[in-house]
Motif scaffolding. Sequence first.
Motif, PDB file in Angstrom:
ATOM      1  N   GLU A   1      28.146  21.301 -20.453  1.00  0.00           N
ATOM      2  CA  GLU A   1      27.484  20.126 -21.139  1.00  0.00           C
ATOM      3  C   GLU A   1      25.944  20.344 -21.199  1.00  0.00           C
ATOM      4  O   GLU A   1      25.328  20.850 -20.386  1.00  0.00           O
ATOM      5  N   SER A   2      25.440  19.979 -22.359  1.00  0.00           N
ATOM      6  CA  SER A   2      24.057  20.334 -22.696  1.00  0.00           C
ATOM      7  C   SER A   2      23.425  18.913 -22.780  1.00  0.00           C
ATOM      8  O   SER A   2      23.856  17.838 -23.261  1.00  0.00           O
ATOM      9  N   MET A   3      22.232  18.621 -21.973  1.00  0.00           N
ATOM     10  CA  MET A   3      21.469  17.502 -22.234  1.00  0.00           C
ATOM     11  C   MET A   3      19.971  17.761 -21.918  1.00  0.00           C
ATOM     12  O   MET A   3      19.611  18.800 -21.496  1.00  0.00           O
ATOM     13  N   PRO A   4      19.187  16.788 -22.499  1.00  0.00           N
ATOM     14  CA  PRO A   4      17.703  16.919 -22.232  1.00  0.00           C
ATOM     15  C   PRO A   4      17.596  16.042 -20.953  1.00  0.00           C
ATOM     16  O   PRO A   4      17.973  14.973 -20.557  1.00  0.00           O
ATOM     17  N   VAL A   5      16.599  16.475 -20.200  1.00  0.00           N
ATOM     18  CA  VAL A   5      16.256  15.897 -18.613  1.00  0.00           C
ATOM     19  C   VAL A   5      14.720  16.185 -18.480  1.00  0.00           C
ATOM     20  O   VAL A   5      14.231  17.210 -19.302  1.00  0.00           O
ATOM     21  N   PRO A   6      13.894  15.345 -18.003  1.00  0.00           N
ATOM     22  CA  PRO A   6      12.562  15.670 -17.392  1.00  0.00           C
ATOM     23  C   PRO A   6      12.434  16.762 -16.345  1.00  0.00           C
ATOM     24  O   PRO A   6      13.626  16.841 -15.688  1.00  0.00           O
ATOM     25  N   ASN A   7      11.628  17.620 -16.757  1.00  0.00           N
ATOM     26  CA  ASN A   7      11.492  18.502 -15.748  1.00  0.00           C
ATOM     27  C   ASN A   7      11.193  18.334 -14.510  1.00  0.00           C
ATOM     28  O   ASN A   7      10.838  19.133 -13.450  1.00  0.00           O
ATOM     29  N   THR A   8      10.715  17.125 -13.999  1.00  0.00           N
ATOM     30  CA  THR A   8      10.265  16.463 -12.753  1.00  0.00           C
ATOM     31  C   THR A   8      11.469  16.007 -11.854  1.00  0.00           C
ATOM     32  O   THR A   8      11.148  15.608 -10.882  1.00  0.00           O
ATOM     33  N   VAL A   9      12.726  16.277 -12.439  1.00  0.00           N
ATOM     34  CA  VAL A   9      13.832  15.579 -11.304  1.00  0.00           C
ATOM     35  C   VAL A   9      14.241  16.638 -10.581  1.00  0.00           C
ATOM     36  O   VAL A   9      13.590  18.061 -11.057  1.00  0.00           O
ATOM     37  N   THR A  10      14.766  16.432  -9.484  1.00  0.00           N
ATOM     38  CA  THR A  10      15.204  17.464  -8.596  1.00  0.00           C
ATOM     39  C   THR A  10      16.298  18.134  -8.542  1.00  0.00           C
ATOM     40  O   THR A  10      16.933  17.555  -9.483  1.00  0.00           O
ATOM     41  N   ILE A  11      16.327  19.221  -7.982  1.00  0.00           N
ATOM     42  CA  ILE A  11      17.699  20.174  -8.162  1.00  0.00           C
ATOM     43  C   ILE A  11      18.990  19.222  -7.599  1.00  0.00           C
ATOM     44  O   ILE A  11      19.866  19.233  -8.094  1.00  0.00           O
ATOM     45  N   GLN A  12      18.790  18.517  -6.485  1.00  0.00           N
ATOM     46  CA  GLN A  12      19.716  17.491  -6.061  1.00  0.00           C
ATOM     47  C   GLN A  12      20.125  16.472  -7.046  1.00  0.00           C
ATOM     48  O   GLN A  12      21.295  16.303  -7.116  1.00  0.00           O
ATOM     49  N   GLU A  13      18.986  15.846  -7.933  1.00  0.00           N
ATOM     50  CA  GLU A  13      19.602  14.852  -8.620  1.00  0.00           C
ATOM     51  C   GLU A  13      20.137  15.608  -9.971  1.00  0.00           C
ATOM     52  O   GLU A  13      21.089  14.999 -10.607  1.00  0.00           O
ATOM     53  N   ILE A  14      20.000  16.859 -10.234  1.00  0.00           N
ATOM     54  CA  ILE A  14      20.717  17.386 -11.412  1.00  0.00           C
ATOM     55  C   ILE A  14      22.139  17.865 -10.829  1.00  0.00           C
ATOM     56  O   ILE A  14      23.149  17.660 -11.433  1.00  0.00           O
ATOM     57  N   VAL A  15      22.288  18.187  -9.509  1.00  0.00           N
ATOM     58  CA  VAL A  15      23.685  18.404  -8.850  1.00  0.00           C
ATOM     59  C   VAL A  15      24.409  17.222  -9.050  1.00  0.00           C
ATOM     60  O   VAL A  15      25.788  17.042  -9.481  1.00  0.00           O
TER      61      VAL A  15
ATOM     62  N   PHE B   1       9.958   7.950  -6.228  1.00  0.00           N
ATOM     63  CA  PHE B   1       9.440   8.727  -5.097  1.00  0.00           C
ATOM     64  C   PHE B   1       8.004   8.954  -5.186  1.00  0.00           C
ATOM     65  O   PHE B   1       7.126   8.641  -4.205  1.00  0.00           O
ATOM     66  N   HIS B   2       7.435   9.383  -6.258  1.00  0.00           N
ATOM     67  CA  HIS B   2       6.084   9.540  -6.292  1.00  0.00           C
ATOM     68  C   HIS B   2       5.282   8.455  -6.463  1.00  0.00           C
ATOM     69  O   HIS B   2       3.850   8.491  -5.705  1.00  0.00           O
ATOM     70  N   LYS B   3       5.733   7.321  -6.652  1.00  0.00           N
ATOM     71  CA  LYS B   3       4.746   6.014  -6.612  1.00  0.00           C
ATOM     72  C   LYS B   3       4.809   5.640  -5.180  1.00  0.00           C
ATOM     73  O   LYS B   3       3.752   5.122  -4.701  1.00  0.00           O
ATOM     74  N   GLU B   4       6.068   5.700  -4.418  1.00  0.00           N
ATOM     75  CA  GLU B   4       5.840   5.144  -2.985  1.00  0.00           C
ATOM     76  C   GLU B   4       5.030   6.136  -2.223  1.00  0.00           C
ATOM     77  O   GLU B   4       4.502   5.829  -1.334  1.00  0.00           O
ATOM     78  N   ARG B   5       5.129   7.179  -2.505  1.00  0.00           N
ATOM     79  CA  ARG B   5       4.347   8.124  -1.960  1.00  0.00           C
ATOM     80  C   ARG B   5       2.843   8.080  -1.986  1.00  0.00           C
ATOM     81  O   ARG B   5       2.033   8.277  -1.075  1.00  0.00           O
ATOM     82  N   SER B   6       2.619   7.716  -3.425  1.00  0.00           N
ATOM     83  CA  SER B   6       0.942   7.415  -3.635  1.00  0.00           C
ATOM     84  C   SER B   6       0.501   6.245  -2.851  1.00  0.00           C
ATOM     85  O   SER B   6      -0.523   5.854  -2.167  1.00  0.00           O
ATOM     86  N   PHE B   7       1.593   5.127  -2.453  1.00  0.00           N
ATOM     87  CA  PHE B   7       1.278   3.719  -2.058  1.00  0.00           C
ATOM     88  C   PHE B   7       1.189   4.239  -0.496  1.00  0.00           C
ATOM     89  O   PHE B   7       0.332   3.536   0.060  1.00  0.00           O
TER      90      PHE B   7
END
Length: 256
Positions: free
Chosen positions: A17-31, A204-210
Motif C-alpha cells: 500500500e502506498s500513502m503520503p506521510v510527513p517525514n517527521t513521523v517515527t518508525i514506530q508510528e509507521i509500523v 511530542f515536540h510541543k510537550e518537550r518544548s514546554f
Amino acid sequence: MSEITITLHDPVTGRSESMPVPNTVTIQEIVNLGKALLGLQDGKLVLQKYGKILVPPEQTLAIAGVVNGDLLSLISTPVANRSGGGGLDFSSLLGNGAAAQNSTGGNLDFSSLLGGLVVNPPNPKPVYYPGMSFHEAFESNPHPKAIVELLRKHSHLFKEFNYHMPVLARQIHQASNYEDAVEIWKKEMVKKSIQSAAATTNVFHKERSFQQRLQQNPNDTEAKEYFSKKDAQKLVNEQYRQAMEEYPESMGKILM
C-alpha cells in the motif's frame, strides 16, 4: 516538515500500500500504521528498507534516511536473547548449529528463520469477555474483521463506539453487509493512523518544548496552563471510563 510518499509491503502476503506521510513521523508510528493498513496483528514487527532494519523505532523517517518513493517492508522477527557475554545471541535462528546443513546437499538451511514470520489469518476469532469496554475491544482486536464483528454483535460496545466516533459508527451501521462494514473500517483506520502519527509527533515536540521551558522557568504561565489542561482531560477520560464500566446501559446514544 515535508510530505513524502512511501510504500508499505508485507512480504508474507505480498500486499503493498502506498500513502503520503510527513517525514517527521517515527518508525514506530509507521509500523503501527502498517498493522492497520495491512491487517497485521501478531509478532514483533520491524521496518526494513532494502534489507536494512530501521532502528531505533523512536527516530523519525527523515533521520532514518527514508525519502520519497521508498519501499519499506514490515517483517516479524524473533526476539533475540542475551548471551552470557552480554551480546545478542542469534544462534537460535539457525536451529541447532551455527551452520546448520540439510540432509541432501549440504546447503545452509534457513527454514527456521521463517518461523518468526506471521501469516495473518483470513478470519480471525474475536477476543471478547463480558463487560469488555470499547477501548479494550479495540486494543485486543486489531484485525478489522474481528472488531467489526464485535461491534455488530454487542450493543454496549457499539454505544461506546458511537460516543467516541459517531461519524464512523453511522457508516458502519448503514453498511449494506458485513464485508462493506469491514472495508469502511479499514479505510477509516488508515486515514486515522496517518493523522494520528502526525498529531502524535506534533504533540511530542510541543510537550518537550514546554518541559524545557518549565525547567528554565517553573512559573512559565503558558507551559503550566498546557499541562494543567492535559491533566484535567485525563481525569475526564478516566471518569467516563469508570461510568462505562459501572453503567454501560446508560451511556452513549443508540443509532436507530
